[in-house]
Motif scaffolding. Sequence first.
Motif, PDB file in Angstrom:
ATOM      1  N   ALA A 190      18.880  68.246 -94.868  1.00 57.96           N
ATOM      2  CA  ALA A 190      20.101  67.458 -95.035  1.00 57.96           C
ATOM      3  C   ALA A 190      20.649  67.731 -96.428  1.00 57.96           C
ATOM      4  O   ALA A 190      19.890  67.800 -97.403  1.00 57.96           O
ATOM      5  N   VAL A 191      21.972  67.882 -96.513  1.00 57.59           N
ATOM      6  CA  VAL A 191      22.631  68.133 -97.791  1.00 57.59           C
ATOM      7  C   VAL A 191      23.462  66.912 -98.167  1.00 57.59           C
ATOM      8  O   VAL A 191      24.262  66.415 -97.360  1.00 57.59           O
ATOM      9  N   ILE A 192      23.244  66.432 -99.375  1.00 56.09           N
ATOM     10  CA  ILE A 192      23.957  65.248 -99.856  1.00 56.09           C
ATOM     11  C   ILE A 192      25.413  65.607-100.164  1.00 56.09           C
ATOM     12  O   ILE A 192      25.706  66.659-100.729  1.00 56.09           O
ATOM     13  N   GLY A 193      26.327  64.684 -99.790  1.00 50.01           N
ATOM     14  CA  GLY A 193      27.741  64.937-100.008  1.00 50.01           C
ATOM     15  C   GLY A 193      28.429  63.907-100.875  1.00 50.01           C
ATOM     16  O   GLY A 193      29.624  64.029-101.169  1.00 50.01           O
ATOM     17  N   LYS A 194      27.669  62.873-101.314  1.00 46.51           N
ATOM     18  CA  LYS A 194      28.291  61.807-102.099  1.00 46.51           C
ATOM     19  C   LYS A 194      27.288  61.260-103.100  1.00 46.51           C
ATOM     20  O   LYS A 194      26.122  61.059-102.772  1.00 46.51           O
ATOM     21  N   LYS A 195      27.727  61.036-104.319  1.00 46.43           N
ATOM     22  CA  LYS A 195      26.866  60.496-105.369  1.00 46.43           C
ATOM     23  C   LYS A 195      26.428  59.080-105.015  1.00 46.43           C
ATOM     24  O   LYS A 195      27.223  58.260-104.551  1.00 46.43           O
ATOM     25  N   GLY A 196      25.142  58.788-105.235  1.00 45.15           N
ATOM     26  CA  GLY A 196      24.656  57.454-104.919  1.00 45.15           C
ATOM     27  C   GLY A 196      23.318  57.164-105.562  1.00 45.15           C
ATOM     28  O   GLY A 196      22.542  58.073-105.869  1.00 45.15           O
ATOM     29  N   ARG A 197      23.036  55.906-105.728  1.00 45.74           N
ATOM     30  CA  ARG A 197      21.794  55.441-106.355  1.00 45.74           C
ATOM     31  C   ARG A 197      21.366  54.151-105.662  1.00 45.74           C
ATOM     32  O   ARG A 197      22.206  53.340-105.267  1.00 45.74           O
ATOM     33  N   ASP A 198      20.068  53.967-105.490  1.00 48.18           N
ATOM     34  CA  ASP A 198      19.535  52.776-104.822  1.00 48.18           C
ATOM     35  C   ASP A 198      20.235  52.553-103.478  1.00 48.18           C
ATOM     36  O   ASP A 198      20.764  51.478-103.190  1.00 48.18           O
ATOM     37  N   ILE A 199      20.215  53.582-102.645  1.00 45.44           N
ATOM     38  CA  ILE A 199      20.933  53.571-101.372  1.00 45.44           C
ATOM     39  C   ILE A 199      20.031  52.966-100.287  1.00 45.44           C
ATOM     40  O   ILE A 199      18.946  53.495-100.014  1.00 45.44           O
TER      41      ILE A 199
ATOM     42  N   ASP B 200      25.921  57.771 -94.572  1.00 48.84           N
ATOM     43  CA  ASP B 200      27.225  57.990 -95.188  1.00 48.84           C
ATOM     44  C   ASP B 200      27.159  58.972 -96.349  1.00 48.84           C
ATOM     45  O   ASP B 200      28.190  59.461 -96.812  1.00 48.84           O
ATOM     46  N   TYR B 201      25.952  59.271 -96.824  1.00 48.69           N
ATOM     47  CA  TYR B 201      25.784  60.144 -97.983  1.00 48.69           C
ATOM     48  C   TYR B 201      25.423  61.579 -97.584  1.00 48.69           C
ATOM     49  O   TYR B 201      25.253  62.434 -98.453  1.00 48.69           O
ATOM     50  N   ILE B 202      25.297  61.835 -96.305  1.00 46.19           N
ATOM     51  CA  ILE B 202      24.930  63.176 -95.827  1.00 46.19           C
ATOM     52  C   ILE B 202      26.184  63.970 -95.488  1.00 46.19           C
ATOM     53  O   ILE B 202      26.970  63.567 -94.635  1.00 46.19           O
ATOM     54  N   ALA B 203      26.364  65.102 -96.168  1.00 45.51           N
ATOM     55  CA  ALA B 203      27.503  65.977 -95.874  1.00 45.51           C
ATOM     56  C   ALA B 203      27.258  66.787 -94.615  1.00 45.51           C
ATOM     57  O   ALA B 203      28.185  67.069 -93.854  1.00 45.51           O
TER      58      ALA B 203
ATOM     59  N   TYR C  97      14.290  56.223-100.284  1.00 47.69           N
ATOM     60  CA  TYR C  97      13.159  56.379-101.190  1.00 47.69           C
ATOM     61  C   TYR C  97      13.542  57.190-102.431  1.00 47.69           C
ATOM     62  O   TYR C  97      13.269  56.771-103.571  1.00 47.69           O
ATOM     63  N   VAL C  98      14.169  58.337-102.238  1.00 44.62           N
ATOM     64  CA  VAL C  98      14.491  59.210-103.363  1.00 44.62           C
ATOM     65  C   VAL C  98      15.501  58.568-104.300  1.00 44.62           C
ATOM     66  O   VAL C  98      15.431  58.728-105.524  1.00 44.62           O
ATOM     67  N   SER C  99      16.462  57.847-103.749  1.00 43.92           N
ATOM     68  CA  SER C  99      17.539  57.292-104.572  1.00 43.92           C
ATOM     69  C   SER C  99      17.135  56.025-105.326  1.00 43.92           C
ATOM     70  O   SER C  99      17.931  55.502-106.108  1.00 43.92           O
ATOM     71  N   GLY C 100      15.928  55.549-105.108  1.00 50.20           N
ATOM     72  CA  GLY C 100      15.482  54.369-105.822  1.00 50.20           C
ATOM     73  C   GLY C 100      15.350  54.636-107.316  1.00 50.20           C
ATOM     74  O   GLY C 100      14.539  55.473-107.738  1.00 50.20           O
ATOM     75  N   ASN C 101      16.171  53.980-108.134  1.00 50.95           N
ATOM     76  CA  ASN C 101      16.195  54.190-109.585  1.00 50.95           C
ATOM     77  C   ASN C 101      16.464  55.639-109.970  1.00 50.95           C
ATOM     78  O   ASN C 101      16.066  56.096-111.046  1.00 50.95           O
ATOM     79  N   GLU C 102      17.129  56.362-109.084  1.00 53.97           N
ATOM     80  CA  GLU C 102      17.432  57.782-109.314  1.00 53.97           C
ATOM     81  C   GLU C 102      18.732  58.112-108.583  1.00 53.97           C
ATOM     82  O   GLU C 102      18.944  57.656-107.465  1.00 53.97           O
TER      83      GLU C 102
END
Length: 324
Positions: A175-184, A191-194, A272-277
């Motif tokens: 999966a490739v991310i298409g939108k900046k996000g944190r703590d998703i 909605d963040y997957i391009a 998981y990955v976007s937690g505090n990142e």
Amino acid sequence: MKLATFEVGTDVGRKRRVGVKRDDAEELVDVTTAYAAALDEAGEDDPVAVAEAHAPTDMQTFLERGERALEAARAALEHVDSTRSGERSSEGGRLVFSLEEIDLLSPLPRPNTLRDFMVFEEHVKNTGGDPPDVWYDVPIYYKGNPNPDVTYGPDDDVPHPSYSESLDYELEVAAVIGKKGRDIPAEEADDYIAGYTVFNDFSARDKQIEEMEGRLGPAKGKDFANAFGPYLVTPDDFDVEDASMTAEVNGETWSEGVVGEMYHTFADIIEYVSGNETLYPGDVLGSGTVGEGCGLELGRFLEDGDTVALSVEGIGRLENTVVR
């Protein structure tokens, strides 16, 4: 919608572009040029500048434009479909290219970052026995090498590293991310997957096993080659639950599986990955290998000259040949 990065020869050399595949046709629409033609037809004063701003020719920048770039790609397709008799813009630019006259590259020739997970339970059991409790609690991953000199696309030769005699493929989807996000939260992650692409996480198994005995890694066992392609398929055109996966070596089927067999979903992974990142457009998240999706599980490895083809239903076929 199937997006691609491609190169085409011109009078002044090679030109890299973002394309979108036409349904049921072996051709790509040049998004930037065709969108400029659509804007010109609509009366835009400076269609080329607007098109280059909204739909750049570089996939990383294209993803950073977000929904505006995807709207431009749809408009480009619609323009070509409605004016099929003309394959050039009013300024002479080519709008459509057959797949035979271009070179498909990795959809992201230089991923922003690369994280690869291990979320297929059968693969874990086949390669290391019963998973530890932590594997069920969180999606485990390592960070790979995103550099362009180790990123390969469709039909590229992949070098056999000099330090390995146990070269392996891995049948994955990314999966490739298409939108900046944190703590998703997981319920908002889609909605963040391009889009999604086929991923071959090539592995030098002997080197990987050796270095991971030191309780860190993998590193050299993985960092020499990552292959992606042939397209980046938007979520509305990809069945992440039921898409079938197949690996063939020299035309012989070695592996089969289904994307939906993932224990942790991509939504779980993103949470998981976007937690505090912070996640950014162009970040790549690999699923890890489907059960029996690599030679290590089968007791078979790749040899020089072997051609490995990974196919994922709804995305396409990624084919590479191993060379010493």
